[in-house]
Scaffold this motif. Structure first.
Motif, PDB file in Angstrom:
ATOM      1  N   TYR A 147       0.879  -1.300  -0.137  1.00  0.00           N
ATOM      2  CA  TYR A 147      -0.193   0.052  -0.052  1.00  0.00           C
ATOM      3  C   TYR A 147       0.992   1.334  -0.070  1.00  0.00           C
ATOM      4  O   TYR A 147       1.681   1.471   0.763  1.00  0.00           O
ATOM      5  N   ALA A 148       0.540   2.053  -1.117  1.00  0.00           N
ATOM      6  CA  ALA A 148       1.127   3.410  -1.134  1.00  0.00           C
ATOM      7  C   ALA A 148       2.688   3.411  -1.450  1.00  0.00           C
ATOM      8  O   ALA A 148       3.240   4.546  -1.442  1.00  0.00           O
ATOM      9  N   LEU A 149       3.279   2.349  -1.669  1.00  0.00           N
ATOM     10  CA  LEU A 149       4.665   2.214  -2.132  1.00  0.00           C
ATOM     11  C   LEU A 149       5.034   1.600  -3.295  1.00  0.00           C
ATOM     12  O   LEU A 149       5.617   1.868  -4.056  1.00  0.00           O
ATOM     13  N   TYR A 150       4.330   0.389  -3.539  1.00  0.00           N
ATOM     14  CA  TYR A 150       4.793  -0.632  -4.709  1.00  0.00           C
ATOM     15  C   TYR A 150       3.377  -0.890  -5.460  1.00  0.00           C
ATOM     16  O   TYR A 150       2.429  -1.403  -4.766  1.00  0.00           O
ATOM     17  N   ALA A 151       3.739  -0.855  -6.545  1.00  0.00           N
ATOM     18  CA  ALA A 151       2.374  -0.956  -7.534  1.00  0.00           C
ATOM     19  C   ALA A 151       2.493  -2.819  -7.813  1.00  0.00           C
ATOM     20  O   ALA A 151       3.571  -3.337  -8.315  1.00  0.00           O
ATOM     21  N   PRO A 152       1.305  -3.495  -8.088  1.00  0.00           N
ATOM     22  CA  PRO A 152       1.435  -4.829  -8.724  1.00  0.00           C
ATOM     23  C   PRO A 152       1.592  -4.839 -10.092  1.00  0.00           C
ATOM     24  O   PRO A 152       1.147  -3.820 -10.623  1.00  0.00           O
ATOM     25  N   ASN A 153       2.275  -5.627 -10.704  1.00  0.00           N
ATOM     26  CA  ASN A 153       2.686  -5.762 -12.170  1.00  0.00           C
ATOM     27  C   ASN A 153       2.018  -7.155 -12.585  1.00  0.00           C
ATOM     28  O   ASN A 153       2.108  -8.259 -12.120  1.00  0.00           O
ATOM     29  N   GLY A 154       1.366  -6.795 -13.805  1.00  0.00           N
ATOM     30  CA  GLY A 154       0.878  -8.063 -14.328  1.00  0.00           C
ATOM     31  C   GLY A 154      -0.219  -8.752 -13.512  1.00  0.00           C
ATOM     32  O   GLY A 154      -0.405 -10.071 -14.088  1.00  0.00           O
TER      33      GLY A 154
ATOM     34  N   LEU B  61       4.836  -8.379  -7.139  1.00  0.00           N
ATOM     35  CA  LEU B  61       5.603  -7.357  -6.861  1.00  0.00           C
ATOM     36  C   LEU B  61       6.583  -7.859  -5.667  1.00  0.00           C
ATOM     37  O   LEU B  61       6.416  -8.877  -5.160  1.00  0.00           O
ATOM     38  N   ASP B  62       7.808  -7.569  -5.546  1.00  0.00           N
ATOM     39  CA  ASP B  62       8.705  -7.548  -4.527  1.00  0.00           C
ATOM     40  C   ASP B  62       9.424  -6.415  -4.335  1.00  0.00           C
ATOM     41  O   ASP B  62       9.607  -5.376  -5.084  1.00  0.00           O
ATOM     42  N   ALA B  63      10.006  -6.359  -2.883  1.00  0.00           N
ATOM     43  CA  ALA B  63      10.505  -4.996  -2.333  1.00  0.00           C
ATOM     44  C   ALA B  63      11.462  -5.552  -1.447  1.00  0.00           C
ATOM     45  O   ALA B  63      11.126  -6.557  -0.565  1.00  0.00           O
TER      46      ALA B  63
END
Length: 243
Positions: free
Chosen positions: A139-146, A177-179
């Motif tokens: 949330y509010a940091l990384y967007a999901p892709n695909g 996503l990964d962070a």
């Protein structure tokens, strides 16, 4: 004993040893998985602000349902360090919720410590207009892709992996996503967000898993957590006194 007989006996012994090792591995894997919700009991959960499970969280037809009545967030009684959390979720139209992890109990709200896997009706909720606050985002940091999100009213499967400083979010069988906590990219994103004011955000190595009350109806089912090898032993923390 003939050579063929000896080879048969040796082969049999090896087969038995391999089978026993496989059984032991399966037993260990089963021991590492904790059932947090199986459709019959809320024993693994408590309220965030107080011990009893908050108002509005009930078992309905084998699902964990929140009716939107404002009872508050709930958290696991146990803390987890490195883990794989799997669960299914569905929402009503326009609904918003989330699953936070490595949450501490010593702040006013769980989001002050725990990163969030966003749960959302992307089409009808305002948060769906931004990828970084859409369903399955960190949330509010990384967007999901695909990602492939199921329509409202259908079940989505989710997985959260927290392994050391690495977080992964999965949706319907795909990592989206990964962070990495503390990396240059992470630090930049946090410094440009509201989280920069929250000194304990994403700093805990162990914590609770939290299901969010965002005032909307939400359903969960089949919630399981696998404790990863090398993680600190999961423990039950003392329940804070009411003030």
């Amino acid at each position: 004993m003939t050579v063929s007989r000896l080879l048969f006996v040796v082969g049999l012994v090896v087969s038995i040893m391999v089978a026993k090792q496989a059984d032991a591995a399966q037993e260990k894997a089963a021991d590492d998985v904790k059932i947090l919700f199986d459709g019959t009991s809320l024993d693994a959960w408590r309220g965030y602000a107080a011990e009893p499970v908050s108002k509005g969280w009930t078992i309905v037809d084998g699902t964990l349902h929140f009716d939107g009545s404002g009872g508050g967030d709930i958290v696991t009684k146990e803390e987890f360090g490195d883990f794989e959390l799997t669960f299914d979720w569905k929402v009503t139209e326009g609904a918003n919720s989330g699953v936070m992890y490595r949450v501490g109990l010593d702040e006013k709200a769980p989001y002050l410590t725990g990163p969030e896997y966003q749960i959302l009706d992307d089409e009808r909720h305002a948060d769906g207009k931004s990828e970084t606050t859409s369903a399955a985002s960190l949330y509010a940091l990384y967007a999901p892709n695909g990602k492939k999100l199921k329509p409202v009213g259908e079940w989505n499967s989710a997985k959260i992996v927290a392994n050391g400083k690495r977080f992964e979010h999965w949706l319907n069988g795909k990592m989206v996503l990964d962070a990495n906590i503390g990396g240059a990219d992470w630090n930049k994103r946090v410094s440009e967000s509201k989280f920069k004011e929250w000194k304990k955000f994403a700093t805990l190595s162990t914590g609770r898993i939290c299901l969010q009350d965002h005032g909307n109806k939400i359903w969960f089912r089949d919630i399981k957590v696998k404790v990863l090898e090398g993680t600190p032993e999961a423990k039950v923390s003392a329940i804070p006194q009411q003030k």
